[in-house]
Motif scaffolding. Structure first.
Motif, mmCIF file in Angstrom:
data_model
loop_
_atom_site.group_PDB
_atom_site.id
_atom_site.type_symbol
_atom_site.label_atom_id
_atom_site.label_comp_id
_atom_site.label_asym_id
_atom_site.label_seq_id
_atom_site.Cartn_x
_atom_site.Cartn_y
_atom_site.Cartn_z
ATOM 1 N N VAL A 47 56.830 154.732 -39.425
ATOM 2 C CA VAL A 47 56.092 155.220 -38.259
ATOM 3 C C VAL A 47 54.602 155.218 -38.571
ATOM 4 N N SER A 48 53.841 154.512 -37.745
ATOM 5 C CA SER A 48 52.397 154.456 -37.954
ATOM 6 C C SER A 48 51.723 155.634 -37.268
ATOM 7 N N LEU A 49 50.469 155.876 -37.637
ATOM 8 C CA LEU A 49 49.701 156.967 -37.042
ATOM 9 C C LEU A 49 49.031 156.547 -35.741
ATOM 10 N N ASP A 50 49.300 155.332 -35.288
ATOM 11 C CA ASP A 50 48.688 154.820 -34.063
ATOM 12 C C ASP A 50 49.405 155.416 -32.859
ATOM 13 N N THR A 51 48.785 156.407 -32.206
ATOM 14 C CA THR A 51 49.404 157.064 -31.053
ATOM 15 C C THR A 51 48.543 156.867 -29.806
ATOM 16 N N GLU A 52 49.201 156.909 -28.667
ATOM 17 C CA GLU A 52 48.523 156.794 -27.365
ATOM 18 C C GLU A 52 49.211 157.720 -26.375
ATOM 19 N N ILE A 53 48.529 157.984 -25.258
ATOM 20 C CA ILE A 53 49.093 158.810 -24.192
ATOM 21 C C ILE A 53 49.409 157.895 -23.016
ATOM 22 N N TRP A 54 50.676 157.887 -22.608
ATOM 23 C CA TRP A 54 51.147 157.030 -21.516
ATOM 24 C C TRP A 54 51.806 157.884 -20.446
ATOM 25 N N PHE A 55 51.824 157.346 -19.224
ATOM 26 C CA PHE A 55 52.489 157.994 -18.097
ATOM 27 C C PHE A 55 53.700 157.163 -17.704
ATOM 28 N N LEU A 56 54.861 157.814 -17.650
ATOM 29 C CA LEU A 56 56.108 157.175 -17.234
ATOM 30 C C LEU A 56 56.446 157.655 -15.837
ATOM 31 N N ASP A 57 56.394 156.760 -14.847
ATOM 32 C CA ASP A 57 56.634 157.182 -13.469
ATOM 33 C C ASP A 57 58.129 157.319 -13.196
ATOM 34 N N ARG A 58 58.470 157.698 -11.973
ATOM 35 C CA ARG A 58 59.871 157.955 -11.633
ATOM 36 C C ARG A 58 60.700 156.672 -11.587
ATOM 37 N N ALA A 59 60.048 155.534 -11.470
ATOM 38 C CA ALA A 59 60.761 154.257 -11.513
ATOM 39 C C ALA A 59 60.877 153.721 -12.934
ATOM 40 N N LEU A 60 60.474 154.536 -13.924
ATOM 41 C CA LEU A 60 60.563 154.192 -15.349
ATOM 42 C C LEU A 60 59.668 153.017 -15.710
ATOM 43 N N TYR A 61 58.483 152.961 -15.084
ATOM 44 C CA TYR A 61 57.457 152.003 -15.476
ATOM 45 C C TYR A 61 56.368 152.742 -16.244
#
Length: 269
Positions: free
Chosen positions: A142-156
């Motif tokens: 596991v790398s330390l490279d993290t990001e913040i993402w949004f997962l919508d209700r259609a799973l995109y």
């Protein structure tokens, strides 16, 4: 800022104690990954974040804004296989498609539901989706490279920010308005959410987002016309009896002459 906004009521902030350092260490050992430094410092100050506010409609408060960051104990992995699931039960990993476009140019690589990524839920977004902390590369280490993402209700997936600190600022400046995360998607926020955005404009909102295709969602009712007092119905005047015309006068004189001659002849008889 919220308390001075018109119509805002019941601004509630839940104060939470700092998370214990051993709790953070045990979480990292359990999930075989290290928390980003800014998120770790956040949990050492407060074990999560929760702030809600309402608006008054007809003197009745209606919940509207919500800002939530899960505590360290609720920072659960998304898509992890459960020991209680059936052997052949479908999982999020089944949604993976090898034909998905990977990140190229200015588009970052999307997270994966399978073992290639580690995904943890930061914010449930009141059921409108999920904001997730994503470890992009989990194999072989596991790398330390993290990001913040949004997962919508259609799973995109939709990219939000590179760091937790940047996301925390977005959360605060958007005032926790409903569906504000959809402003960072290709299809934008819903028409109802746009109305709330117009009323309580976030600090960093792009005004072009609200002005674009405004005719499609703005209610164009003119209140001056809708609530305009009705004019009183005018009283109709009675028409005077119409005078007989010339032909009618001659006809009437002839009939009167005939009746008089008949009466004279009857009297002579």
């Amino acid at each position: 800022l919220l308390e001075t906004s018109p119509g805002v009521a019941e601004v509630t902030f839940v104060e939470k104690e700092p998370a214990e350092r051993h709790t953070i260490v045990s979480w990292e050992q359990k999930n075989s990954c290290i928390l980003p430094e800014d998120l770790k410092n956040f949990y050492l100050m407060t074990d999560g974040f929760q702030m809600t506010w309402s608006v008054k409609t007809d003197d009745t408060p209606m919940p509207l804004g919500s800002m939530v960051i899960n505590s360290i104990s609720q920072l659960c992995r998304l898509g992890g296989s459960s020991m209680y699931s059936l052997p052949n039960a479908p999982t999020l990993a089944d949604l993976e498609d090898d034909t998905d476009e990977e990140g190229n140019g200015d588009k970052p690589e999307k997270p994966h539901f399978d073992s290639r990524s580690l995904i943890f839920e930061l914010d449930p977004c009141d059921g409108n989706g999920k904001v997730c902390l994503v470890y992009k590369h989990a194999e072989p280490v596991v790398s330390l490279d993290t990001e913040i993402w949004f997962l919508d209700r259609a799973l995109y997936w939709h990219f939000l920010t590179k760091t937790f600190t940047a996301y925390y600022r977005l959360l605060i400046t958007h005032l926790g308005l409903p569906q504000w995360q959809y402003a960072f998607t290709s299809y934008g926020v819903s028409p109802q959410a746009k109305q709330w955005f117009n009323m309580y404009k976030p600090v960093t909102i792009n005004t072009a987002l609200l002005s674009e295709e405004a005719d499609s969602f703005v209610n164009k009712l003119d209140p001056n016309k809708v609530f305009k007092s009705k004019n009183k119905t005018p009283v109709l005047k009675k028409k005077p009896p119409s005078q007989p015309t010339g032909s009618q006068k001659s006809h009437m004189s002839m009939t009167s002459a005939k009746t008089s001659s008949l009466s004279a002849s009857s009297s002579r008889k």
